[in-house]
Scaffold this active site. Structure first.
Site, PDB file in Angstrom:
ATOM      1  NE  ARG A 103      -3.725  -0.348   2.118  1.00 35.00           N
ATOM      2  CZ  ARG A 103      -4.776  -0.536   1.321  1.00 35.00           C
ATOM      3  NH1 ARG A 103      -5.215   0.471   0.589  1.00 35.00           N
ATOM      4  NH2 ARG A 103      -5.366  -1.707   1.253  1.00 35.00           N
ATOM      5  CB  THR A 107      -1.874   7.175  -3.348  1.00 27.67           C
ATOM      6  OG1 THR A 107      -1.343   5.835  -3.436  1.00 27.67           O
ATOM      7  CG2 THR A 107      -0.948   8.133  -4.065  1.00 27.67           C
ATOM      8  CG  ASP A 199      -0.845 -10.006  10.538  1.00 27.07           C
ATOM      9  OD1 ASP A 199      -0.480 -10.937   9.796  1.00 27.07           O
ATOM     10  OD2 ASP A 199      -0.717  -8.798  10.231  1.00 27.07           O
ATOM     11  CG  ASP A 202       2.649 -10.869  11.878  1.00 27.06           C
ATOM     12  OD1 ASP A 202       3.535 -10.889  10.995  1.00 27.06           O
ATOM     13  OD2 ASP A 202       2.258  -9.821  12.414  1.00 27.06           O
TER      14      ASP A 202
END
Length: 208
Positions: A103, A107, A199, A202
């Site tokens: 990402r 933006t 997560d 992870d």
């Protein structure tokens, strides 16, 4: 509108309880992800096209059916890799591609940093995998990149989905069906699925 399938299979529900448990270690977590992905892919392949063939048995001939499409598995890096072996157990002849996204910090748009796909991707039914469908930004972008490369039949598989992600994918790609092992009601302020399982990347790779 694309179809959302959420499994109600007892085996998947029981394994989801273990995935959600914060005390489940990385080795066991990986194994369960593998198992859930395999069970989920059984549902996701239910509507694959078939063609009629004749097979010589030890006694006579039999009218049978075989899958009439090439298959590809494309995990979204990195967590999607954890689902790959489970799908391969069910479709061992599938070719495997990979899509890597990050990402952009300014933006906030997903940017492709790696994409390696089978050369005949346009001829294959593609199973795109990522354990978590939270905000939907990554899945939406990955599906878009697959279409740009020529893929026309895409099925998205995840372990856990949330309303935001489902809506984003369905709005952007109404031709892509979504298969999830479980569906949670919301995201928290950090974009994590609640109650969720933490997560997934992870926990799969032991980097938490």
């Amino acid at each position: 509108m694309s179809k959302l399938f959420v499994s109600e299979h007892p085996m998947i529900q029981s394994k989801m309880a273990m995935l959600r448990d914060k005390d489940t270690g990385a080795k066991e977590f990986r194994e369960i992800i593998h198992e859930v992905a395999m069970l989920l892919s059984y549902e996701a392949t239910r509507e694959l096209p078939l063609t009629d063939v004749k097979v010589e048995t030890p006694i006579t001939t039999a009218d049978c059916k075989v899958i009439d499409t090439k298959l590809a598995i494309v995990p979204i890096l990195r967590a999607g890799i954890g689902m790959t072996d489970g799908l391969l157990n069910l479709m061992p002849t599938a070719k495997i591609g990979h899509i890597g996204l990050y990402r952009d910090p300014e933006t906030l748009n997903p940017v492709e940093y790696y994409c390696k796909l089978p050369s005949d991707i346009e001829e294959r039914t593609v199973f795109l995998t990522d354990p978590m469908l939270a905000t939907g930004g990554t899945a939406e972008a990955a599906i878009g990149f697959l279409k740009e490369k020529g893929a026309t039949k895409i099925i998205f598989l995840c372990i856990l989905a949330a309303p935001d992600g489902v809506k984003k994918v369905q709005d952007a790609h109404p031709d892509v069906d979504i298969y999830a092992a479980a569906y949670d009601p919301q995201l928290n302020d950090h974009g994590y699925i609640v109650p969720g399982l933490g997560d997934a990347g992870d926990r799969i790779f032991g980097t938490k």
